[in-house]
Design a protein around this motif. Structure first.
Motif, PDB file in Angstrom:
ATOM      1  N   GLN A   1       0.817  -1.211   0.000  1.00  5.84           N
ATOM      2  CA  GLN A   1       0.000   0.000   0.000  1.00  5.84           C
ATOM      3  C   GLN A   1       0.855   1.267   0.000  1.00  5.84           C
ATOM      4  OE1 GLN A   1      -3.567   0.309  -0.119  1.00  5.84           O
ATOM      5  NE2 GLN A   1      -2.921   2.398  -0.551  1.00  5.84           N
ATOM      6  N   HIS A   2       1.940   1.260   0.801  1.00  7.06           N
ATOM      7  CA  HIS A   2       2.756   2.478   0.899  1.00  7.06           C
ATOM      8  C   HIS A   2       3.443   2.791  -0.427  1.00  7.06           C
ATOM      9  CE1 HIS A   2       6.586   0.300   0.990  1.00  7.06           C
ATOM     10  NE2 HIS A   2       5.854  -0.636   1.547  1.00  7.06           N
ATOM     11  N   GLN A   3       3.683   1.753  -1.243  1.00  6.45           N
ATOM     12  CA  GLN A   3       4.268   2.006  -2.563  1.00  6.45           C
ATOM     13  C   GLN A   3       3.231   2.617  -3.506  1.00  6.45           C
ATOM     14  OE1 GLN A   3       5.735  -2.070  -3.125  1.00  6.45           O
ATOM     15  NE2 GLN A   3       7.819  -1.252  -3.106  1.00  6.45           N
ATOM     16  N   ILE A   4       2.007   2.124  -3.398  1.00  2.10           N
ATOM     17  CA  ILE A   4       0.904   2.715  -4.188  1.00  2.10           C
ATOM     18  C   ILE A   4       0.741   4.184  -3.791  1.00  2.10           C
ATOM     19  CG2 ILE A   4      -1.597   2.647  -4.577  1.00  2.10           C
ATOM     20  CD1 ILE A   4      -0.331   0.265  -5.875  1.00  2.10           C
ATOM     21  N   ASP A   5       0.753   4.440  -2.469  1.00  2.94           N
ATOM     22  CA  ASP A   5       0.616   5.826  -1.986  1.00  2.94           C
ATOM     23  C   ASP A   5       1.704   6.701  -2.599  1.00  2.94           C
ATOM     24  OD1 ASP A   5      -1.451   4.890  -0.432  1.00  2.94           O
ATOM     25  OD2 ASP A   5      -0.278   4.801   1.420  1.00  2.94           O
ATOM     26  N   HIS A   6       2.934   6.209  -2.548  1.00  5.46           N
ATOM     27  CA  HIS A   6       4.055   6.979  -3.093  1.00  5.46           C
ATOM     28  C   HIS A   6       3.874   7.212  -4.591  1.00  5.46           C
ATOM     29  CE1 HIS A   6       8.118   8.396  -3.862  1.00  5.46           C
ATOM     30  NE2 HIS A   6       8.195   7.505  -4.841  1.00  5.46           N
ATOM     31  N   MET A   7       3.498   6.177  -5.307  1.00  3.62           N
ATOM     32  CA  MET A   7       3.332   6.297  -6.759  1.00  3.62           C
ATOM     33  C   MET A   7       2.232   7.306  -7.102  1.00  3.62           C
ATOM     34  SD  MET A   7       3.805   2.270  -7.838  1.00  3.62           S
ATOM     35  CE  MET A   7       4.798   2.151  -9.323  1.00  3.62           C
ATOM     36  N   LYS A   8       1.140   7.256  -6.349  1.00  3.89           N
ATOM     37  CA  LYS A   8       0.059   8.237  -6.583  1.00  3.89           C
ATOM     38  C   LYS A   8       0.549   9.655  -6.341  1.00  3.89           C
ATOM     39  CE  LYS A   8      -4.047   5.433  -5.898  1.00  3.89           C
ATOM     40  NZ  LYS A   8      -5.249   5.157  -5.081  1.00  3.89           N
ATOM     41  N   GLN A   9       1.350   9.816  -5.286  1.00  2.00           N
ATOM     42  CA  GLN A   9       1.873  11.149  -4.962  1.00  2.00           C
ATOM     43  C   GLN A   9       2.742  11.688  -6.098  1.00  2.00           C
ATOM     44  OE1 GLN A   9       3.796  10.126  -1.315  1.00  2.00           O
ATOM     45  NE2 GLN A   9       1.982  10.480  -0.052  1.00  2.00           N
ATOM     46  N   VAL A  10       3.677  10.880  -6.565  1.00  2.00           N
ATOM     47  CA  VAL A  10       4.588  11.399  -7.598  1.00  2.00           C
ATOM     48  C   VAL A  10       3.849  11.602  -8.922  1.00  2.00           C
ATOM     49  CG1 VAL A  10       6.712  10.575  -6.507  1.00  2.00           C
ATOM     50  CG2 VAL A  10       5.582   9.130  -8.221  1.00  2.00           C
ATOM     51  N   VAL A  11       2.870  10.719  -9.216  1.00  2.00           N
ATOM     52  CA  VAL A  11       2.072  10.902 -10.436  1.00  2.00           C
ATOM     53  C   VAL A  11       1.332  12.236 -10.378  1.00  2.00           C
ATOM     54  CG1 VAL A  11      -0.007  10.069 -11.635  1.00  2.00           C
ATOM     55  CG2 VAL A  11       1.849   8.474 -11.085  1.00  2.00           C
TER      56      VAL A  11
ATOM     57  N   VAL B   1       9.256 -17.012 -16.118  1.00  2.00           N
ATOM     58  CA  VAL B   1       9.117 -18.272 -16.852  1.00  2.00           C
ATOM     59  C   VAL B   1       8.908 -17.983 -18.349  1.00  2.00           C
ATOM     60  CG1 VAL B   1       7.757 -20.385 -17.103  1.00  2.00           C
ATOM     61  CG2 VAL B   1       8.222 -19.464 -14.823  1.00  2.00           C
ATOM     62  N   LEU B   2       8.123 -16.969 -18.625  1.00  2.00           N
ATOM     63  CA  LEU B   2       7.856 -16.595 -20.023  1.00  2.00           C
ATOM     64  C   LEU B   2       9.024 -15.817 -20.634  1.00  2.00           C
ATOM     65  CD1 LEU B   2       4.182 -15.245 -19.578  1.00  2.00           C
ATOM     66  CD2 LEU B   2       4.909 -17.592 -20.095  1.00  2.00           C
ATOM     67  N   GLN B   3       9.937 -15.357 -19.755  1.00  2.00           N
ATOM     68  CA  GLN B   3      11.059 -14.512 -20.184  1.00  2.00           C
ATOM     69  C   GLN B   3      10.572 -13.259 -20.921  1.00  2.00           C
ATOM     70  OE1 GLN B   3      14.190 -16.761 -22.068  1.00  2.00           O
ATOM     71  NE2 GLN B   3      14.568 -17.925 -20.213  1.00  2.00           N
ATOM     72  N   GLU B   4       9.546 -12.641 -20.359  1.00  2.00           N
ATOM     73  CA  GLU B   4       9.022 -11.395 -20.932  1.00  2.00           C
ATOM     74  C   GLU B   4       8.984 -10.321 -19.845  1.00  2.00           C
ATOM     75  OE1 GLU B   4       6.097 -13.304 -24.376  1.00  2.00           O
ATOM     76  OE2 GLU B   4       5.235 -12.508 -22.531  1.00  2.00           O
ATOM     77  N   THR B   5       9.388  -9.125 -20.222  1.00  2.00           N
ATOM     78  CA  THR B   5       9.435  -8.027 -19.257  1.00  2.00           C
ATOM     79  C   THR B   5       8.589  -6.878 -19.798  1.00  2.00           C
ATOM     80  OG1 THR B   5      11.671  -8.715 -18.659  1.00  2.00           O
ATOM     81  CG2 THR B   5      10.980  -6.533 -17.926  1.00  2.00           C
ATOM     82  N   TYR B   6       7.716  -6.348 -18.941  1.00  2.00           N
ATOM     83  CA  TYR B   6       6.769  -5.329 -19.374  1.00  2.00           C
ATOM     84  C   TYR B   6       6.912  -4.026 -18.599  1.00  2.00           C
ATOM     85  CZ  TYR B   6       4.390  -8.976 -21.979  1.00  2.00           C
ATOM     86  OH  TYR B   6       4.121  -9.978 -22.865  1.00  2.00           O
ATOM     87  N   TYR B   7       6.591  -2.960 -19.287  1.00  2.00           N
ATOM     88  CA  TYR B   7       6.416  -1.632 -18.703  1.00  2.00           C
ATOM     89  C   TYR B   7       4.926  -1.501 -18.450  1.00  2.00           C
ATOM     90  CZ  TYR B   7       6.430   3.561 -18.778  1.00  2.00           C
ATOM     91  OH  TYR B   7       6.280   4.890 -18.488  1.00  2.00           O
ATOM     92  N   TYR B   8       4.547  -1.308 -17.202  1.00  2.00           N
ATOM     93  CA  TYR B   8       3.117  -1.220 -16.878  1.00  2.00           C
ATOM     94  C   TYR B   8       2.851   0.111 -16.149  1.00  2.00           C
ATOM     95  CZ  TYR B   8      -1.550  -2.809 -15.622  1.00  2.00           C
ATOM     96  OH  TYR B   8      -2.908  -2.924 -15.493  1.00  2.00           O
ATOM     97  N   PRO B   9       2.077   1.005 -16.765  1.00  2.00           N
ATOM     98  CA  PRO B   9       1.899   2.350 -16.194  1.00  2.00           C
ATOM     99  C   PRO B   9       1.258   2.323 -14.805  1.00  2.00           C
ATOM    100  CG  PRO B   9       1.039   2.231 -18.451  1.00  2.00           C
ATOM    101  CD  PRO B   9       1.324   0.835 -18.019  1.00  2.00           C
ATOM    102  N   ALA B  10       1.737   3.175 -13.928  1.00  2.00           N
ATOM    103  CA  ALA B  10       1.213   3.247 -12.561  1.00  2.00           C
ATOM    104  C   ALA B  10      -0.295   3.511 -12.567  1.00  2.00           C
ATOM    105  CB  ALA B  10       1.941   4.337 -11.775  1.00  2.00           C
ATOM    106  N   GLU B  11      -0.739   4.343 -13.484  1.00  2.00           N
ATOM    107  CA  GLU B  11      -2.159   4.702 -13.526  1.00  2.00           C
ATOM    108  C   GLU B  11      -3.045   3.467 -13.714  1.00  2.00           C
ATOM    109  OE1 GLU B  11       0.289   6.104 -15.163  1.00  2.00           O
ATOM    110  OE2 GLU B  11       0.201   8.297 -14.973  1.00  2.00           O
ATOM    111  N   LYS B  12      -2.557   2.495 -14.492  1.00  2.00           N
ATOM    112  CA  LYS B  12      -3.317   1.254 -14.702  1.00  2.00           C
ATOM    113  C   LYS B  12      -3.265   0.388 -13.445  1.00  2.00           C
ATOM    114  CE  LYS B  12      -4.085   2.232 -19.024  1.00  2.00           C
ATOM    115  NZ  LYS B  12      -5.446   2.629 -19.471  1.00  2.00           N
ATOM    116  N   LEU B  13      -2.110   0.375 -12.798  1.00  2.00           N
ATOM    117  CA  LEU B  13      -1.960  -0.377 -11.554  1.00  2.00           C
ATOM    118  C   LEU B  13      -2.950   0.110 -10.498  1.00  2.00           C
ATOM    119  CD1 LEU B  13      -0.392  -2.224  -9.507  1.00  2.00           C
ATOM    120  CD2 LEU B  13       1.218  -0.318  -9.223  1.00  2.00           C
TER     121      LEU B  13
END
Lengths: 196, 196
Positions: A114-124, A138-150
């Protein structure tokens, strides 16, 4: 660093107890190492200045032996109050957290606090470019996932919704991060393409 | 935390050995505490998100007692590779180092390390607002001193010039930081006035 069985491991493996599973299975290390190498490359090529923050520890006892360096004799891992990585790219404040999962179909939200979400919301709210780097190891795939979607999945979870982000959603709402020589997690290429 | 004489002190006093003098004399703590309180106020009032980075430690040995938290049994202070504070304000990347001196006429450059100068130059080249907060503790005056001015004195020193920045220069090229209730080091007011 020693495990209880006396086996010696890399000191880089030092992690908070909540991540002990990560240490034992060696998960998580690879993504962190890949990102550190990427950040070194970005810095050396003067593309961006992004650093991983030190692991926060609560220091309880320090010895000061004569004529040698201070030794911390007792300390405890603390939970970080922010995300792990931040810095500057093209004048923009960059802030992200990196997580690896062995799950093949979804990203469990239990990886985030939760505290990471709080921080991310603050900086956004202050104009940061903020995101998760999610590796499906396992899939060997790495993604960029925007905080706003999280944030949307986080809110749903708090209201009784699912406790993970489906891989399909990560693919649809995020962007796959290309692997390049010396730039194993080239997340700035995603920012260039979609965020700036 | 214990001193060699067994006297117990606040764990907040834990500092790299290079700063041991600071711990003993309790210098430096006040400025750090004042800045932390200021940053808390900025965060709580949603004005800016600025954090102090954790003190970097090299962890050598960790015990995992059954049913209790991991205990770091041996670790060493590492030199930081960046400045201590960074974050975001009005969409801008903010980066600074805070130093206290008991010197009444100048700020000794020995308080700063080459790697910090390197880091400051890097972030400045990417558009950061970067500066020193210098407290002259005997005078009870705290200044905002732009990184760009610091670089000039640093270069001069490397070429045999003086090893400190005169107080007069700090006053002329920097800005005094006002003290306010709950905002003991209101450096954002300086940024508002002179930098944005």
């Amino acid at each position: 660093m020693h495990y209880p069985n006396g086996k010696k491991v890399s000191v880089n493996a030092a992690k908070p107890s909540v991540f002990r599973e990560t240490i034992y299975s060696n998960r998580g290390m690879t993504l962190e190492e890949d990102i550190n190498e990427t950040n070194d490359f970005y810095k050396d090529s003067n593309k961006a200045i992004i650093h991983k923050k030190p692991v926060p520890v609560q220091i309880v006892q320090v010895d000061y032996p004569k004529r040698s360096a201070a030794v911390i004799k007792e300390a405890y891992f603390k939970q970080a109050s922010t995300t792990d990585y931040n810095g500057i790219y093209k004048g923009k404040y960059i802030d992200f957290e990196a997580k690896e999962t062995r799950n093949k179909t979804s990203f469990p939200l239990s990886n985030i606090h939760q505290h990471q979400i709080d921080h991310m919301k603050q900086v956004v709210s202050h104009g940061a470019i903020c995101f998760l780097i999610i590796r499906f190891s396992v899939l060997q795939e790495t993604y960029y996932y925007p905080a706003e979607k999280l944030f949307i999945y986080w809110e749903k979870q708090l209201n009784g919704g699912r406790k993970s982000i489906p891989l399909d959603a990560v693919k649809k709402e995020g962007y796959i991060i290309p692997i390049q020589f010396h730039i194993k997690v080239d997340y700035l290429s995603v920012i260039d393409k979609y965020c700036i």
